[in-house]
Enzyme design. Sequence first.
Site, PDB file in Angstrom:
ATOM      1  N   HIS A  29       7.164   9.743  35.736  1.00  0.00           N
ATOM      2  CA  HIS A  29       5.950   9.794  36.302  1.00  0.00           C
ATOM      3  C   HIS A  29       4.753  10.022  35.189  1.00  0.00           C
ATOM      4  O   HIS A  29       4.549  10.989  35.724  1.00  0.00           O
ATOM      5  CB  HIS A  29       6.682  10.899  37.693  1.00  0.00           C
ATOM      6  CG  HIS A  29       5.321  10.213  38.919  1.00  0.00           C
ATOM      7  ND1 HIS A  29       4.525  10.577  38.510  1.00  0.00           N
ATOM      8  CD2 HIS A  29       5.644   9.926  40.263  1.00  0.00           C
ATOM      9  CE1 HIS A  29       3.342  10.931  39.730  1.00  0.00           C
ATOM     10  NE2 HIS A  29       4.705  10.643  40.593  1.00  0.00           N
TER      11      HIS A  29
ATOM     12  N   GLU B 297       3.963   4.867  35.536  1.00  0.00           N
ATOM     13  CA  GLU B 297       5.675   5.526  35.771  1.00  0.00           C
ATOM     14  C   GLU B 297       6.627   4.374  35.306  1.00  0.00           C
ATOM     15  O   GLU B 297       6.256   3.431  35.340  1.00  0.00           O
ATOM     16  CB  GLU B 297       5.399   6.009  36.854  1.00  0.00           C
ATOM     17  CG  GLU B 297       4.517   6.872  37.518  1.00  0.00           C
ATOM     18  CD  GLU B 297       4.495   7.462  39.321  1.00  0.00           C
ATOM     19  OE1 GLU B 297       6.254   6.179  39.665  1.00  0.00           O
ATOM     20  OE2 GLU B 297       3.717   7.202  39.610  1.00  0.00           O
TER      21      GLU B 297
END
Length: 273
Positions: A145, A247
């Site tokens: 992320h 991400e």
Amino acid sequence: MNATLSRTPVVLAHASGASAAIDPQGAHVLSWSPTAGDERLFLSERSIFADGVAIRGGVPVIFPQFAGEGPLPKHGFARNRHWQLIEQQAHSARWQLQSDAQTLALWPHRFTCELAVTLADRELLIELSVENTDSQSQTFTAALHSYLRVGEIGDVRIEGLQGLRYRDSTQGTREFDEAAASLAIAGEVDRIYFDAPASLRLRDGERRLRIEQSGFVDTVVWNPGAERGAALADLEAEGFRRMLCIEAATVGRPVTLQPGQRWSGSQRLVAER
Ligand SMILES: O=P(O)(O)OC[C@H]1O[C@@H](O)[C@H](O)[C@@H](O)[C@@H]1O
């Protein structure tokens, strides 16, 4: 979480001048500079460094559940757990997270995750692997992320998404086809791009970042925008302007591992300029 475990970050350095710092909670990359003074990751000034609390910025490791895609706490538990450092060299290190009584109480599957971080000349490589150490099959979603630091969110462009199907999470589960060859971020953006390409480019003023992924099949693009950004207690005022999450993720088609099987996925950030 065991309060006596050290939260001292591991610092990596490469002969090219690159450096990175990684927190043992979550094997969480906090910082990456391809050259001195050129930080490329965003880390909120209001991030809370308390055991079991998610860090706002850097590269959270999301496992075994992306966002609210299942019954677990949002984004699973890997980002909130202490990972064991199992190997460290000057420009690379490796951490491990194994299932234990606490993870089994949340997710009844035995596993071993490894995260390897490797610095090279103008490059940061992050590799996640998951091994099913149980006697039953297991299914998960996952992501790296990454919070990328940007000069001004309104000025950045992402190249490489055109033609992809995406789910717009700000509109429930509605799906669209990306029309933009060069995507600008205006307001809140929260999208899962399915079957994403192996390489994207982020243009940020004079800076160019190539974002490569393998193993992960989707790419998530997230920026909370002004209103949602202001509601995040651990994000500084106007912080949304300085960050963009791109991400490497596997969400649309979760991974299923049979006993003894292993999956791996990686994201490589390359500072082209
Ligand atoms: O605030 P969290 O739990 O770190 O999540 C941040 C964001 O993470 C993104 O990956 C999700 O797509 C967003 O929906 C979510 O808001």
